[in-house]
Design a protein around this motif. Sequence first.
Motif, mmCIF file in Angstrom:
data_model
loop_
_atom_site.group_PDB
_atom_site.id
_atom_site.type_symbol
_atom_site.label_atom_id
_atom_site.label_comp_id
_atom_site.label_asym_id
_atom_site.label_seq_id
_atom_site.Cartn_x
_atom_site.Cartn_y
_atom_site.Cartn_z
ATOM 1 N N GLU A 1 1.367 -1.274 -0.030
ATOM 2 C CA GLU A 1 0.215 0.149 -0.108
ATOM 3 C C GLU A 1 1.053 1.448 -0.257
ATOM 4 O OE1 GLU A 1 -2.331 -0.074 3.321
ATOM 5 O OE2 GLU A 1 -3.541 -1.621 2.311
ATOM 6 N N ASP A 2 2.280 1.473 0.491
ATOM 7 C CA ASP A 2 2.753 2.453 0.981
ATOM 8 C C ASP A 2 4.099 2.572 0.013
ATOM 9 O OD1 ASP A 2 1.362 3.050 2.602
ATOM 10 O OD2 ASP A 2 2.169 2.654 4.849
ATOM 11 N N VAL A 3 5.104 1.565 0.072
ATOM 12 C CA VAL A 3 5.982 1.743 -0.638
ATOM 13 C C VAL A 3 6.187 0.922 -1.993
ATOM 14 C CG1 VAL A 3 8.543 0.559 -0.953
ATOM 15 C CG2 VAL A 3 7.301 0.926 1.372
ATOM 16 N N LEU A 4 5.416 0.353 -2.631
ATOM 17 C CA LEU A 4 5.392 -0.177 -3.901
ATOM 18 C C LEU A 4 4.930 0.987 -4.715
ATOM 19 C CD1 LEU A 4 4.536 -3.646 -3.862
ATOM 20 C CD2 LEU A 4 6.618 -2.924 -4.490
ATOM 21 N N PRO A 5 3.621 1.385 -4.312
ATOM 22 C CA PRO A 5 3.484 3.430 -5.516
ATOM 23 C C PRO A 5 4.145 3.923 -5.037
ATOM 24 C CG PRO A 5 1.607 2.075 -3.764
ATOM 25 C CD PRO A 5 2.608 1.666 -2.991
ATOM 26 N N ILE A 6 4.874 4.473 -4.759
ATOM 27 C CA ILE A 6 6.521 5.264 -4.643
ATOM 28 C C ILE A 6 6.691 4.636 -5.570
ATOM 29 C CG2 ILE A 6 7.791 6.300 -2.915
ATOM 30 C CD1 ILE A 6 5.951 5.945 -0.799
ATOM 31 N N LEU A 7 7.252 3.668 -5.391
ATOM 32 C CA LEU A 7 9.041 3.214 -6.697
ATOM 33 C C LEU A 7 8.183 3.543 -7.547
ATOM 34 C CD1 LEU A 7 10.110 -0.105 -3.648
ATOM 35 C CD2 LEU A 7 11.453 1.715 -4.782
ATOM 36 N N ALA A 8 7.118 3.217 -7.783
ATOM 37 C CA ALA A 8 6.378 3.112 -9.491
ATOM 38 C C ALA A 8 6.248 5.073 -9.806
ATOM 39 C CB ALA A 8 5.043 2.515 -9.549
ATOM 40 N N THR A 9 6.566 5.288 -9.143
ATOM 41 C CA THR A 9 6.364 6.814 -9.258
ATOM 42 C C THR A 9 7.993 7.720 -9.561
ATOM 43 O OG1 THR A 9 6.167 8.306 -7.091
ATOM 44 C CG2 THR A 9 4.832 7.738 -8.164
ATOM 45 N N LEU A 10 8.904 7.009 -8.791
ATOM 46 C CA LEU A 10 10.537 6.712 -9.258
ATOM 47 C C LEU A 10 11.085 7.610 -10.691
ATOM 48 C CD1 LEU A 10 12.531 4.863 -6.577
ATOM 49 C CD2 LEU A 10 11.931 6.892 -6.428
ATOM 50 N N ASP A 11 10.404 6.718 -11.782
ATOM 51 C CA ASP A 11 10.559 6.768 -12.875
ATOM 52 C C ASP A 11 10.062 8.341 -13.153
ATOM 53 O OD1 ASP A 11 7.747 6.624 -12.606
ATOM 54 O OD2 ASP A 11 7.748 5.837 -14.854
ATOM 55 N N ARG A 12 9.179 9.894 -12.329
ATOM 56 C CA ARG A 12 8.366 10.593 -12.653
ATOM 57 C C ARG A 12 9.929 11.813 -11.602
ATOM 58 N NH1 ARG A 12 2.405 8.937 -11.875
ATOM 59 N NH2 ARG A 12 3.494 8.566 -10.137
ATOM 60 N N VAL A 13 10.305 11.277 -10.676
ATOM 61 C CA VAL A 13 11.109 11.769 -9.656
ATOM 62 C C VAL A 13 12.470 12.803 -10.385
ATOM 63 C CG1 VAL A 13 11.511 11.660 -7.164
ATOM 64 C CG2 VAL A 13 9.751 10.554 -7.688
ATOM 65 N N GLY A 14 12.641 11.619 -11.557
ATOM 66 C CA GLY A 14 13.945 11.797 -12.068
ATOM 67 C C GLY A 14 13.931 12.691 -12.432
ATOM 68 N N PRO A 15 13.183 13.297 -13.475
ATOM 69 C CA PRO A 15 13.581 14.715 -13.857
ATOM 70 C C PRO A 15 13.199 15.775 -12.889
ATOM 71 C CG PRO A 15 12.037 13.066 -15.249
ATOM 72 C CD PRO A 15 13.026 12.357 -13.787
ATOM 73 N N ASP A 16 12.057 15.772 -11.743
ATOM 74 C CA ASP A 16 11.751 16.833 -10.836
ATOM 75 C C ASP A 16 13.689 16.622 -10.271
ATOM 76 O OD1 ASP A 16 9.402 16.510 -12.042
ATOM 77 O OD2 ASP A 16 8.815 15.344 -10.283
ATOM 78 N N ILE A 17 14.084 16.138 -10.244
ATOM 79 C CA ILE A 17 15.116 15.852 -9.280
ATOM 80 C C ILE A 17 15.789 17.156 -10.217
ATOM 81 C CG2 ILE A 17 17.161 15.016 -8.066
ATOM 82 C CD1 ILE A 17 15.422 12.888 -6.631
ATOM 83 N N HIS A 18 15.765 16.974 -11.436
ATOM 84 C CA HIS A 18 17.596 17.486 -12.177
ATOM 85 C C HIS A 18 17.123 18.936 -12.425
ATOM 86 C CE1 HIS A 18 19.788 13.769 -13.680
ATOM 87 N NE2 HIS A 18 18.653 13.286 -13.695
ATOM 88 N N GLN A 19 15.508 19.464 -12.342
ATOM 89 C CA GLN A 19 15.074 20.859 -12.778
ATOM 90 C C GLN A 19 15.571 21.262 -11.400
ATOM 91 O OE1 GLN A 19 11.059 19.892 -13.563
ATOM 92 N NE2 GLN A 19 10.856 20.260 -15.650
ATOM 93 N N LEU A 20 15.385 20.765 -10.002
ATOM 94 C CA LEU A 20 15.000 21.466 -8.937
ATOM 95 C C LEU A 20 16.965 22.001 -8.966
ATOM 96 C CD1 LEU A 20 13.893 22.398 -6.152
ATOM 97 C CD2 LEU A 20 14.897 19.820 -5.883
ATOM 98 N N LEU A 21 17.557 20.616 -9.497
ATOM 99 C CA LEU A 21 19.612 20.884 -9.150
ATOM 100 C C LEU A 21 19.567 22.146 -10.418
ATOM 101 C CD1 LEU A 21 20.477 17.201 -8.823
ATOM 102 C CD2 LEU A 21 20.560 19.185 -7.280
#
Length: 189
Positions: free
Chosen positions: A137-157
């Motif tokens: 319920e908690d960890v797997l849904p977050i892991l599923a969104t990691l492919d979208r987090v990478g570009p967001d982190i690059h933009q933040l940097l």
Amino acid sequence: MRQSVRMELTPRAVFDLARSTVETAVSVPGRVLGLLEAAESVVRRADDLVTRTEGVLAETEALVARASAVTATAEVVTADVGELSRTSRELVDVYAPLAQRAQPLAARFVEELTPQEVEAAVRLVDQLPELARHMAEDVLPILATLDRVGPDIHQLLDVVNDMRQAILGIPGFAFMRRRGEEKEDRGET
């Protein structure tokens, strides 16, 4: 040739012979009665023997029936034991090499395992259902969104890098930075 012997019987001899015959005739019924009693006793004993023999025969028939039942059961058990023996042999043939290879590992595991570790393992096993639920319920849904987090982190940097360059461009920033570092070194806030 045969010679015939002729005897002359005197009246006394005839009388003695008649008397002997009468005495014999009188004693015959008593002897016959004794023989009848003896025969009756033999018949009674034979009848008792036949009765006992019939009882023994009935018991023997019951014993044979029970022995037949036991034999039938023993045959079934023997067949089951034979099948169990074959199955056991097959299992031993399959698992004996595995058990021989696992024996040193199992011995080490048993030697090094402490009661505290066993208790911790039991507690962990008790918590597995809740852990599995949180994972699903908690960890797997977050892991599923990691492919979208990478570009967001690059933009933040990129934005942080731009801000750093802008701050470095402010006149007197280097002076203010050195002053802040000196205060940190002295423990002032």
